[in-house]
Design a protein around this motif. Structure first.
Motif, mmCIF file in Angstrom:
data_model
loop_
_atom_site.group_PDB
_atom_site.id
_atom_site.type_symbol
_atom_site.label_atom_id
_atom_site.label_comp_id
_atom_site.label_asym_id
_atom_site.label_seq_id
_atom_site.Cartn_x
_atom_site.Cartn_y
_atom_site.Cartn_z
ATOM 1 N N PHE A 181 39.662 23.857 -38.583
ATOM 2 C CA PHE A 181 40.247 24.013 -37.255
ATOM 3 C C PHE A 181 40.932 22.727 -36.791
ATOM 4 O O PHE A 181 42.063 22.755 -36.307
ATOM 5 C CB PHE A 181 39.179 24.441 -36.237
ATOM 6 C CG PHE A 181 39.708 24.477 -34.840
ATOM 7 C CD1 PHE A 181 40.550 25.503 -34.436
ATOM 8 C CD2 PHE A 181 39.385 23.475 -33.941
ATOM 9 C CE1 PHE A 181 41.058 25.529 -33.153
ATOM 10 C CE2 PHE A 181 39.894 23.498 -32.662
ATOM 11 C CZ PHE A 181 40.728 24.523 -32.261
ATOM 12 N N MET A 194 39.211 30.364 -42.250
ATOM 13 C CA MET A 194 38.204 30.227 -41.201
ATOM 14 C C MET A 194 37.539 31.571 -40.914
ATOM 15 O O MET A 194 36.334 31.623 -40.649
ATOM 16 C CB MET A 194 38.820 29.647 -39.929
ATOM 17 C CG MET A 194 39.133 28.171 -40.030
ATOM 18 S SD MET A 194 39.723 27.484 -38.477
ATOM 19 C CE MET A 194 41.476 27.745 -38.642
ATOM 20 N N ILE A 218 43.698 29.976 -40.984
ATOM 21 C CA ILE A 218 42.950 30.878 -40.108
ATOM 22 C C ILE A 218 42.260 31.954 -40.936
ATOM 23 O O ILE A 218 41.118 32.327 -40.657
ATOM 24 C CB ILE A 218 43.868 31.481 -39.032
ATOM 25 C CG1 ILE A 218 44.299 30.384 -38.059
ATOM 26 C CG2 ILE A 218 43.169 32.613 -38.277
ATOM 27 C CD1 ILE A 218 45.379 30.795 -37.093
ATOM 28 N N LEU A 261 46.087 28.551 -31.568
ATOM 29 C CA LEU A 261 44.982 27.769 -32.134
ATOM 30 C C LEU A 261 44.039 27.259 -31.042
ATOM 31 O O LEU A 261 42.824 27.218 -31.240
ATOM 32 C CB LEU A 261 45.517 26.597 -32.957
ATOM 33 C CG LEU A 261 46.062 26.954 -34.330
ATOM 34 C CD1 LEU A 261 46.797 25.765 -34.931
ATOM 35 C CD2 LEU A 261 44.947 27.407 -35.247
ATOM 36 N N HIS A 303 36.060 30.756 -30.324
ATOM 37 C CA HIS A 303 34.968 30.606 -31.286
ATOM 38 C C HIS A 303 33.887 29.656 -30.769
ATOM 39 O O HIS A 303 32.707 29.839 -31.072
ATOM 40 C CB HIS A 303 35.511 30.156 -32.636
ATOM 41 C CG HIS A 303 36.086 31.298 -33.421
ATOM 42 N ND1 HIS A 303 37.318 31.825 -33.143
ATOM 43 C CD2 HIS A 303 35.574 32.026 -34.441
ATOM 44 C CE1 HIS A 303 37.557 32.828 -33.976
ATOM 45 N NE2 HIS A 303 36.511 32.979 -34.769
ATOM 46 N N GLY A 335 40.151 28.270 -30.928
ATOM 47 C CA GLY A 335 39.059 27.298 -30.895
ATOM 48 C C GLY A 335 38.137 27.500 -29.710
ATOM 49 O O GLY A 335 36.907 27.452 -29.843
ATOM 50 N N TRP A 386 35.004 23.919 -38.677
ATOM 51 C CA TRP A 386 35.616 23.061 -37.667
ATOM 52 C C TRP A 386 36.528 22.019 -38.290
ATOM 53 O O TRP A 386 37.477 21.547 -37.647
ATOM 54 C CB TRP A 386 34.544 22.432 -36.781
ATOM 55 C CG TRP A 386 33.885 23.486 -35.939
ATOM 56 C CD1 TRP A 386 32.614 23.976 -36.082
ATOM 57 C CD2 TRP A 386 34.472 24.241 -34.875
ATOM 58 N NE1 TRP A 386 32.388 24.972 -35.163
ATOM 59 C CE2 TRP A 386 33.507 25.162 -34.406
ATOM 60 C CE3 TRP A 386 35.725 24.232 -34.272
ATOM 61 C CZ2 TRP A 386 33.762 26.052 -33.361
ATOM 62 C CZ3 TRP A 386 35.971 25.126 -33.230
ATOM 63 C CH2 TRP A 386 34.998 26.010 -32.793
#
Length: 128
Positions: A74, A114, A111, A46, A53, A50, A71
């Motif tokens: 996230f 996302m 995920i 993760l 991205h 992050g 976000w």
């Protein structure tokens, strides 16, 4: 939906962590090291996800969905594994392994969402 490298890596890491947690639930009577390590790998993924991205946004890439939702997912995803870890350390039963397996599956679903927000947009939850 596009299955990019992040989605493939997330699938592998989260599946391995979930399988390790399920096996540990069956075989061990306490929080197993394999479950904890699997959860740590999910958290490490993760962090890389992050950063990756964030760098893509800094380079001018845009996401199809709303950034606040992406976000938000996230930030929620990144705080769940430490909570599960502290639960596992304090619980000391076999069921803490199952909780860590469920967290790995939950993180994979987050995920996936996302990824949908990044490539497809907010109004299309189940586009593949």
């Amino acid at each position: 939906m596009t299955f990019d490298g992040y989605m493939i890596a997330a699938s592998l890491v989260c599946a391995a962590a979930a399988i390790a947690g399920i096996i540990a639930t069956i075989r061990v009577r306490h929080a197993a090291d394999s479950s904890i390590i699997g959860l740590a790998l999910v958290e490490l993924f993760l962090i890389v996800f992050g950063i990756g991205h964030g760098l893509m946004l800094a380079q001018g890439h845009t996401m199809a969905g709303p950034g606040l939702e992406f976000w938000g997912y996230f930030l929620t995803a990144i705080i769940i594994p430490p909570i599960a870890f502290f639960w596992a350390v304090t619980d000391k039963t076999r069921w803490s392994n199952l909780i860590m397996a469920a967290v790995a599956i939950t993180i994979w679903i987050m995920i996936w969402r996302m990824n949908v927000l990044w490539y497809v947009g907010a109004n299309t939850m189940f586009n593949l």
